[in-house]
Design a protein around this motif. Sequence first.
Motif, PDB file in Angstrom:
ATOM      1  N   ASP A 174      -6.827 -10.203 -10.185  1.00 33.05           N
ATOM      2  CA  ASP A 174      -5.929  -9.171  -9.670  1.00 33.05           C
ATOM      3  C   ASP A 174      -6.428  -8.644  -8.323  1.00 33.05           C
ATOM      4  OD1 ASP A 174      -3.687  -7.292  -9.926  1.00 33.05           O
ATOM      5  OD2 ASP A 174      -5.246  -5.778 -10.218  1.00 33.05           O
ATOM      6  N   GLU A 175      -7.709  -8.416  -8.201  1.00 33.35           N
ATOM      7  CA  GLU A 175      -8.260  -7.911  -6.939  1.00 33.35           C
ATOM      8  C   GLU A 175      -8.196  -8.977  -5.845  1.00 33.35           C
ATOM      9  OE1 GLU A 175      -8.946  -4.713  -6.281  1.00 33.35           O
ATOM     10  OE2 GLU A 175      -8.313  -4.345  -8.342  1.00 33.35           O
ATOM     11  N   ILE A 176      -8.385 -10.233  -6.202  1.00 38.70           N
ATOM     12  CA  ILE A 176      -8.229 -11.318  -5.217  1.00 38.70           C
ATOM     13  C   ILE A 176      -6.775 -11.366  -4.750  1.00 38.70           C
ATOM     14  CG2 ILE A 176      -8.241 -13.832  -4.917  1.00 38.70           C
ATOM     15  CD1 ILE A 176     -10.738 -13.820  -6.813  1.00 38.70           C
ATOM     16  N   HIS A 177      -5.854 -11.229  -5.705  1.00 39.25           N
ATOM     17  CA  HIS A 177      -4.428 -11.225  -5.371  1.00 39.25           C
ATOM     18  C   HIS A 177      -4.111 -10.097  -4.381  1.00 39.25           C
ATOM     19  CE1 HIS A 177      -0.358  -9.529  -6.423  1.00 39.25           C
ATOM     20  NE2 HIS A 177      -0.061 -10.683  -5.885  1.00 39.25           N
ATOM     21  N   GLN A 178      -4.708  -8.929  -4.571  1.00 37.95           N
ATOM     22  CA  GLN A 178      -4.419  -7.787  -3.708  1.00 37.95           C
ATOM     23  C   GLN A 178      -4.898  -8.000  -2.268  1.00 37.95           C
ATOM     24  OE1 GLN A 178      -5.299  -3.893  -5.267  1.00 37.95           O
ATOM     25  NE2 GLN A 178      -4.687  -4.523  -7.330  1.00 37.95           N
ATOM     26  N   GLY A 233       0.801  -1.219   0.000  1.00 44.36           N
ATOM     27  CA  GLY A 233       0.000   0.000   0.000  1.00 44.36           C
ATOM     28  C   GLY A 233       0.831   1.266   0.000  1.00 44.36           C
ATOM     29  N   GLU A 234       1.926   1.267   0.753  1.00 40.10           N
ATOM     30  CA  GLU A 234       2.783   2.448   0.848  1.00 40.10           C
ATOM     31  C   GLU A 234       3.477   2.745  -0.487  1.00 40.10           C
ATOM     32  OE1 GLU A 234       6.723   3.401   3.334  1.00 40.10           O
ATOM     33  OE2 GLU A 234       4.996   2.855   4.581  1.00 40.10           O
ATOM     34  N   GLU A 235       4.012   1.710  -1.130  1.00 41.71           N
ATOM     35  CA  GLU A 235       4.689   1.892  -2.427  1.00 41.71           C
ATOM     36  C   GLU A 235       3.706   2.389  -3.488  1.00 41.71           C
ATOM     37  OE1 GLU A 235       8.096  -1.595  -2.431  1.00 41.71           O
ATOM     38  OE2 GLU A 235       6.006  -2.165  -2.783  1.00 41.71           O
ATOM     39  N   SER A 236       2.527   1.802  -3.497  1.00 35.06           N
ATOM     40  CA  SER A 236       1.505   2.180  -4.467  1.00 35.06           C
ATOM     41  C   SER A 236       1.081   3.634  -4.281  1.00 35.06           C
ATOM     42  CB  SER A 236       0.300   1.242  -4.334  1.00 35.06           C
ATOM     43  OG  SER A 236      -0.704   1.612  -5.230  1.00 35.06           O
ATOM     44  N   SER A 237       0.874   4.018  -3.038  1.00 35.36           N
ATOM     45  CA  SER A 237       0.463   5.390  -2.740  1.00 35.36           C
ATOM     46  C   SER A 237       1.570   6.382  -3.096  1.00 35.36           C
ATOM     47  CB  SER A 237       0.109   5.502  -1.263  1.00 35.36           C
ATOM     48  OG  SER A 237      -0.332   6.792  -0.969  1.00 35.36           O
ATOM     49  N   ARG A 294      -3.014  -3.383   0.972  1.00 34.30           N
ATOM     50  CA  ARG A 294      -3.890  -3.336  -0.195  1.00 34.30           C
ATOM     51  C   ARG A 294      -5.179  -4.065   0.127  1.00 34.30           C
ATOM     52  NH1 ARG A 294      -0.761  -2.297  -4.977  1.00 34.30           N
ATOM     53  NH2 ARG A 294      -2.764  -1.972  -6.005  1.00 34.30           N
ATOM     54  N   ALA A 295      -6.200  -3.826  -0.682  1.00 35.02           N
ATOM     55  CA  ALA A 295      -7.483  -4.501  -0.485  1.00 35.02           C
ATOM     56  C   ALA A 295      -8.099  -4.783  -1.848  1.00 35.02           C
ATOM     57  CB  ALA A 295      -8.421  -3.625   0.330  1.00 35.02           C
ATOM     58  N   GLY A 296      -8.739  -5.905  -1.962  1.00 36.93           N
ATOM     59  CA  GLY A 296      -9.478  -6.207  -3.178  1.00 36.93           C
ATOM     60  C   GLY A 296     -10.775  -5.414  -3.189  1.00 36.93           C
ATOM     61  N   SER A 297     -11.174  -4.968  -4.363  1.00 33.53           N
ATOM     62  CA  SER A 297     -12.354  -4.110  -4.438  1.00 33.53           C
ATOM     63  C   SER A 297     -13.200  -4.467  -5.651  1.00 33.53           C
ATOM     64  CB  SER A 297     -11.885  -2.652  -4.527  1.00 33.53           C
ATOM     65  OG  SER A 297     -12.897  -1.813  -4.959  1.00 33.53           O
ATOM     66  N   ARG A 298     -14.489  -4.652  -5.399  1.00 26.68           N
ATOM     67  CA  ARG A 298     -15.421  -4.886  -6.512  1.00 26.68           C
ATOM     68  C   ARG A 298     -15.487  -3.657  -7.413  1.00 26.68           C
ATOM     69  NH1 ARG A 298     -19.636  -7.151  -2.463  1.00 26.68           N
ATOM     70  NH2 ARG A 298     -18.941  -9.293  -2.303  1.00 26.68           N
ATOM     71  N   THR A 299     -15.381  -2.484  -6.799  1.00 28.40           N
ATOM     72  CA  THR A 299     -15.407  -1.240  -7.571  1.00 28.40           C
ATOM     73  C   THR A 299     -14.241  -1.198  -8.554  1.00 28.40           C
ATOM     74  OG1 THR A 299     -16.416  -0.106  -5.706  1.00 28.40           O
ATOM     75  CG2 THR A 299     -15.418   1.279  -7.395  1.00 28.40           C
TER      76      THR A 299
END
Length: 136
Positions: free
Chosen positions: A97-101, A25-29, A107-112
């Motif tokens: 990809d969202e399941i992986h996250q 999450g930190e790297e992505s942000s 990180r969190a998987g998101s339906r959105t």
Amino acid sequence: MKNLKYFIPSLIIMMIIFSFSVQNGEESSSLSSSIVAWIYTNLHISISELIVRKTAHMSEYGILSLSLIYGFYKSGFTVKYIILYSLCITFLYACSDEIHQLFVSGRAGSRTDVLIDTCGGAIATICYFIYAKRRT
């Protein structure tokens, strides 16, 4: 077997998407923040990090969809199946990809995000469909 070479661009795009998803999450942000800063500094446009992140989602999945379209087109599929298969694979990859996250720190998987990713693929597919219609 020889038609598989046309899907190499798709596999490369999938690996790039995966490499972004591996970031915590930190790297992505941090990456998103640096892009926002670059846009503000160089283009003098104030834009939110959320817009940058979601635009990136749509763009990378749009490119994935176009690369799949290329593979199916070069493999001799009809427009109907090119569109169907490209959209389905884009959607399924977005889901995976969202399941992986879910398993990546911060990180969190998101339906959105699945919806946003699939919309990016759908926009690219619509553009291809319009192009294919004009060609015939």
